[in-house]
Write a protein that holds these residues in place. Sequence first.
Motif, PDB file in Angstrom:
ATOM      1  N   GLY A 147       0.808  -1.210   0.000  1.00  0.00           N
ATOM      2  CA  GLY A 147       0.000   0.000   0.000  1.00  0.00           C
ATOM      3  C   GLY A 147       0.837   1.253   0.000  1.00  0.00           C
ATOM      4  O   GLY A 147       2.032   1.229  -0.300  1.00  0.00           O
ATOM      5  N   VAL A 148       0.198   2.358   0.379  1.00  0.00           N
ATOM      6  CA  VAL A 148       0.819   3.674   0.315  1.00  0.00           C
ATOM      7  C   VAL A 148       0.754   4.324   1.700  1.00  0.00           C
ATOM      8  O   VAL A 148      -0.300   4.311   2.357  1.00  0.00           O
ATOM      9  N   VAL A 149       1.868   4.884   2.121  1.00  0.00           N
ATOM     10  CA  VAL A 149       1.931   5.541   3.428  1.00  0.00           C
ATOM     11  C   VAL A 149       1.048   6.785   3.414  1.00  0.00           C
ATOM     12  O   VAL A 149       1.161   7.638   2.525  1.00  0.00           O
ATOM     13  N   VAL A 150       0.176   6.868   4.407  1.00  0.00           N
ATOM     14  CA  VAL A 150      -0.654   8.045   4.599  1.00  0.00           C
ATOM     15  C   VAL A 150      -0.034   8.968   5.647  1.00  0.00           C
ATOM     16  O   VAL A 150       0.116  10.171   5.435  1.00  0.00           O
ATOM     17  N   ASP A 205       4.963   7.197   0.194  1.00  0.00           N
ATOM     18  CA  ASP A 205       5.866   6.072  -0.035  1.00  0.00           C
ATOM     19  C   ASP A 205       5.058   4.794  -0.269  1.00  0.00           C
ATOM     20  O   ASP A 205       4.078   4.529   0.435  1.00  0.00           O
ATOM     21  N   GLU A 206       5.494   4.001  -1.237  1.00  0.00           N
ATOM     22  CA  GLU A 206       4.867   2.707  -1.501  1.00  0.00           C
ATOM     23  C   GLU A 206       5.609   1.645  -0.697  1.00  0.00           C
ATOM     24  O   GLU A 206       6.834   1.531  -0.787  1.00  0.00           O
ATOM     25  N   VAL A 207       4.875   0.863   0.088  1.00  0.00           N
ATOM     26  CA  VAL A 207       5.495  -0.059   1.035  1.00  0.00           C
ATOM     27  C   VAL A 207       4.846  -1.439   0.965  1.00  0.00           C
ATOM     28  O   VAL A 207       3.741  -1.614   0.457  1.00  0.00           O
ATOM     29  N   ILE A 208       5.588  -2.417   1.485  1.00  0.00           N
ATOM     30  CA  ILE A 208       5.054  -3.750   1.745  1.00  0.00           C
ATOM     31  C   ILE A 208       5.330  -4.076   3.202  1.00  0.00           C
ATOM     32  O   ILE A 208       6.224  -3.486   3.833  1.00  0.00           O
ATOM     33  N   ARG A 222      10.325  -0.897   1.639  1.00  0.00           N
ATOM     34  CA  ARG A 222       9.922  -0.280   0.384  1.00  0.00           C
ATOM     35  C   ARG A 222       9.380  -1.345  -0.568  1.00  0.00           C
ATOM     36  O   ARG A 222       9.933  -2.426  -0.686  1.00  0.00           O
ATOM     37  N   LYS A 223       8.313  -1.023  -1.266  1.00  0.00           N
ATOM     38  CA  LYS A 223       7.722  -1.930  -2.254  1.00  0.00           C
ATOM     39  C   LYS A 223       8.646  -2.060  -3.463  1.00  0.00           C
ATOM     40  O   LYS A 223       9.193  -1.061  -3.941  1.00  0.00           O
ATOM     41  N   PRO A 224       8.851  -3.275  -3.988  1.00  0.00           N
ATOM     42  CA  PRO A 224       9.624  -3.420  -5.228  1.00  0.00           C
ATOM     43  C   PRO A 224       8.991  -2.612  -6.360  1.00  0.00           C
ATOM     44  O   PRO A 224       7.788  -2.704  -6.601  1.00  0.00           O
ATOM     45  N   SER A 278       3.485  -5.120  -9.342  1.00  0.00           N
ATOM     46  CA  SER A 278       2.191  -4.495  -9.068  1.00  0.00           C
ATOM     47  C   SER A 278       1.903  -4.591  -7.575  1.00  0.00           C
ATOM     48  O   SER A 278       2.546  -5.353  -6.848  1.00  0.00           O
ATOM     49  N   PHE A 279       0.936  -3.836  -7.112  1.00  0.00           N
ATOM     50  CA  PHE A 279       0.565  -3.937  -5.702  1.00  0.00           C
ATOM     51  C   PHE A 279       0.069  -5.337  -5.362  1.00  0.00           C
ATOM     52  O   PHE A 279       0.313  -5.842  -4.263  1.00  0.00           O
TER      53      PHE A 279
END
Length: 314
Positions: free
Chosen positions: A69-72, A85-88, A114-116, A120-121
């Motif tokens: 997802g995405v950090v809020v 930031d896109e994260v896993i 950090r998301k690769p 895709s998500f």
Amino acid sequence: MKGISYRRYGGPEVLEYGEVRDPKVGPDQVLVKVRAAAVNPVDWKCREGRLDAVLDAVFPVVPGWDVSGVVVRPGVSVTEFAPGDEVIGYCREDFLSRGTFAEYVAAPVRTLARKPRNLSFEQAAGLPLAGLTAYQVLVKALNLKRGETVLVHAAAGGVGSLAVQIAAHLGARVIGTASERNHAHVRGLGGEPVTYGEGLGERVRRLAPEGVDAVFDTVGGDTLRTSVGLLAPKGRLASIADPEVLGHGGRYCFVRPDAEDLTRLTELVEQGAVSVPVQETFPLERTADAHRLSQEGRTRGKIVVTVDPGGEGS
């Protein structure tokens, strides 16, 4: 916010789609807008109460540990991530209550990476738990080395498919058990497929007459016991499925959140060494169907639930 929850232990029918409580964001947590969450066998085992002896359930429970997802908003003490930031994450806590099958999750910062960029998500959501399990067993429990031979059970499954790729990247020869229909898939991952079931020991011995250096057991029971006899002298054995492994001198492993290990997995994905096969995706409201598919035990790769697939509301 919308989410999935259950108010008592039971089958898939106890999962309810509807309003769930908004998460509070502690100092060491990160509020993440969930784009996708993966289903793992531990999710339905928790739902059935099989982990009640070790994990308190604070009902209603929002299930799920895997997320992309995405950090809020980061918590007040968090400096590692910023909004957008896109994260896993493998967002496991030591109790059941605040899971990832919802529009937002307050994830402990220690569980995130950090998301690769090249996933895709949906694919990225399938990486944390299964990838960490495979990485921690192969690297830390089995200490797998280049040139060694490792036997990976259920090599086409969520954990197994990642273990085959990681082991191959480490320079090991990989033999993977799988049904006939999944043999081509296992070959594509970098493994040598062998059919599981009766006669498994003889089939593996034909491929590795001197025995295998390591066994990664994801099945337990008879499969684990057969594996003991396939080890070379000084061979190592690890299981994520059966504590009986301890009686055979092996390691019983349970994956733990580790941001450093998860970052390493992101690097392997971005290098092209590891991919995340996704068998099927479901919308959030059909999480019960995703659980049912997982419980059938015949998946090839990961089962993923999309929560905010197009990024609406992020």
